[in-house]
Design an enzyme around this catalytic site. Structure first.
Site, mmCIF file in Angstrom:
data_model
loop_
_atom_site.group_PDB
_atom_site.id
_atom_site.type_symbol
_atom_site.label_atom_id
_atom_site.label_comp_id
_atom_site.label_asym_id
_atom_site.label_seq_id
_atom_site.Cartn_x
_atom_site.Cartn_y
_atom_site.Cartn_z
ATOM 1 N N HIS A 23 0.808 -1.216 0.000
ATOM 2 C CA HIS A 23 0.000 0.000 0.000
ATOM 3 C C HIS A 23 0.845 1.271 0.000
ATOM 4 C CE1 HIS A 23 -3.670 2.386 1.002
ATOM 5 N NE2 HIS A 23 -4.248 1.376 0.398
ATOM 6 N N ASP A 70 -7.310 4.512 8.961
ATOM 7 C CA ASP A 70 -8.656 4.458 8.395
ATOM 8 C C ASP A 70 -8.881 3.185 7.584
ATOM 9 O OD1 ASP A 70 -9.520 6.856 9.471
ATOM 10 O OD2 ASP A 70 -8.814 8.039 7.778
ATOM 11 N N GLU A 80 -12.833 13.082 13.071
ATOM 12 C CA GLU A 80 -12.200 13.412 11.804
ATOM 13 C C GLU A 80 -13.062 14.467 11.108
ATOM 14 O OE1 GLU A 80 -10.932 10.426 9.106
ATOM 15 O OE2 GLU A 80 -9.718 9.341 10.580
#
Length: 516
Positions: free
Chosen positions: A97, A158, A269
């Site tokens: 990632h 997240d 957030e």
């Protein structure tokens, strides 16, 4: 994009591609002679030649699929013993990632950390609770395992389909960071294989310099093969809330107020919405409007809006649901959001934490997951956030159709200054993340141009911004990023990876070149 079809390795400013077949004839026999429980693959190395960013592509000479930590140690020792005359480098790859080729080792060795099968997750009894995990373990699997014992990690990212070693090498930030700090602040102990091939156990009390170096160290000092993660009692359900603002000042004032509360929300957030069509109706699939009639009349077209997202955990032993609702109502009553834009949902803890994966599944079905992701993640000091927002959201960006823009504050006091992670030097700073996906013929170049304009603006007016998941092309860029900590960072490199074998894809140090 520059496509190289020979053995040279070159890059342009924004992306590179070297898919030439490395010459393995000289090195293959010596690597095959290493006593391993796992194995090397010299033939199919394409899986390690790209990443989520999908902009930087370079094939390694080999992929190591380790079955034991000793496989990683023996391989790195072998490369170290070859000395500086060898150009061979090593990179650890988790779930792939990374954004800018950080986990690639052009013509070198990539270690597939997910194949590390020696270590099993273990949650012992006692206080404080923790779990021992492999560096190649996915956070989503840690969540499911620890929930069996009634616990879960305190701090998250997240997106949970990432490896422990990958996020701890950066920081690991999400909406819990204002309270618990990033993931690197919630680690008791690490097992690390250094650039010399040594296997070292480290913590705040044992080999502390290496411990702090590796946390947020961008893979420069060692490969994390095991970690002891702090846990807390896990909630069963969560109250998930969204509200909208038109005024940036009110939005940030309320965010900063919320992160200062001792018994407020457990996750905070926010995100920026620029000229978005049919926003409210899109939310209805997951949230219920408190005032359905007025919410249906709200329009988002042509506006810049700011969404505040809050979550309250509900523990399994909560018996008074009305008291929880009353506490939430009391907090919300003090906020200055647009009244009829209050949206609520109640979902399981797991469903909330794994929310991004649902989007991934949908994008994969549409063939839109494996596109370039020229993400830009910035840490902006509180004193600069309004000037930043006025220019970036008011002048540089005309919409955010390419992907979400996250923005939320965290408390500096929850971060450990001893780690390698670099943050702005203020009590409160904001994570601003431009999570763009490049779709279409000119999508990538357009986003890269916007990113460049944002960075140039931050530099021109000296906002004190730092990159998160940093990416620089020159040594001077990295020195500026680390500032006064550069000498410490370089000294640690000299101590733990003196030949600059590890993680060449960060492009901080180059093998056989002076570190200091």
């Amino acid at each position: 994009m520059i496509l190289l079809l020979n053995s040279s390795y070159t890059q342009n400013i924004d992306h590179y591609c070297d898919l030439s077949r490395p010459n393995v004839s000289d090195m293959e026999p010596s690597l095959k002679a290493i006593n391993l429980r796992g194995q090397f693959d010299f033939n199919d190395t394409h899986p390690a030649g790209s990443d989520f960013g999908n902009r930087f592509h370079a094939l390694p000479m080999a992929i190591l699929y380790p079955k034991a930590v000793s496989d990683i140690s023996s391989t790195i020792k072998h490369v170290f013993d070859l000395g500086s005359s060898s150009e061979l480098t090593v990179a650890a790859r988790g779930h792939g990632h990374s954004l800018n080729g950080q986990a690639q080792a052009p013509q070198g060795i990539v270690i597939n950390m997910e194949s590390l099968g020696e270590s099993k997750m273990h949650v012992p009894q006692g206080e404080p609770p923790y779990v021992d995990v492999s560096g190649g373990e996915l956070w989503i699997d840690i969540l499911h395992h620890t929930l069996k014992y009634g616990f879960a990690p305190k701090s998250w990212t997240d997106y949970l389909h990432l490896t422990v070693g990958g996020t701890l090498s950066n920081a690991g930030i999400s909406g819990q960071a204002f309270r618990h700090g990033p993931q690197i602040n919630n680690v008791h102990q690490l097992e690390v294989v250094t650039g010399r091939g040594n296997i070292v156990t480290c913590s705040e009390k044992q080999n502390a310099d290496l411990f702090y170096a590796v946390l947020g160290g961008l893979g420069q000092f060692g490969i994390i093969t095991r970690a002891r993660i702090a846990l807390e009692p896990a909630p069963k359900m969560v109250k998930w809330i969204r509200v909208l603002y038109t005024e940036f000042n009110s939005f940030t004032k309320d965010q900063e107020c919320l992160i200062s509360l001792e018994n407020g929300f457990d996750y905070i957030e926010g995100f920026v919405i620029i000229n978005k069509t049919d926003l409210v109706n899109n939310w209805r699939s997951s949230f219920n409007p408190k005032d359905p009639v007025q919410a249906s009349l709200f329009t988002s077209e042509g506006k810049t809006l700011y969404c505040l997202e809050m979550v309250k955990y509900i523990s399994p032993d909560t018996k008074d649901a009305e008291a929880v609702d009353q506490q939430i109502d009391n907090i919300l009553s003090k906020l200055a959001y647009i009244p009829h834009t209050l949206f609520l949902s109640e979902v399981s803890y797991v469903e909330f934490l794994d929310r991004v994966h649902l989007s991934e599944v949908k994008l994969r079905e549409k063939g839109l997951w494996d596109v370039p992701h020229p993400w830009l993640n910035l840490l902006v000091p509180r004193s600069s956030i309004h000037e930043f927002a006025q220019q970036v959201f008011g002048n540089i960006l005309i919409d955010n159709s390419n992907g979400p823009i996250l923005i939320y504050p965290v408390n500096q006091s929850r971060w450990n200054d001893n780690t390698s992670m670099i943050t702005p030097e203020e009590d409160v700073f904001y994570l601003v993340a431009f999570l763009s996906s490049a779709i279409g013929k000119n999508g990538l170049e357009h986003i890269l141009t916007e990113n460049k304009r944002i960075l140039e603006f931050c530099g021109s007016v000296n906002l004190g911004v730092k990159q998160y998941l940093p990416h620089y092309r020159t040594r001077e860029g990295w020195k500026t990023h680390f500032g006064t900590k550069w000498k410490l960072f370089a000294r640690r490199k000299l101590s733990y990876d003196p030949l600059a074998i590890l993680t060449p894809g960060q492009r901080i140090f180059q093998k056989a070149k002076p570190i200091l």
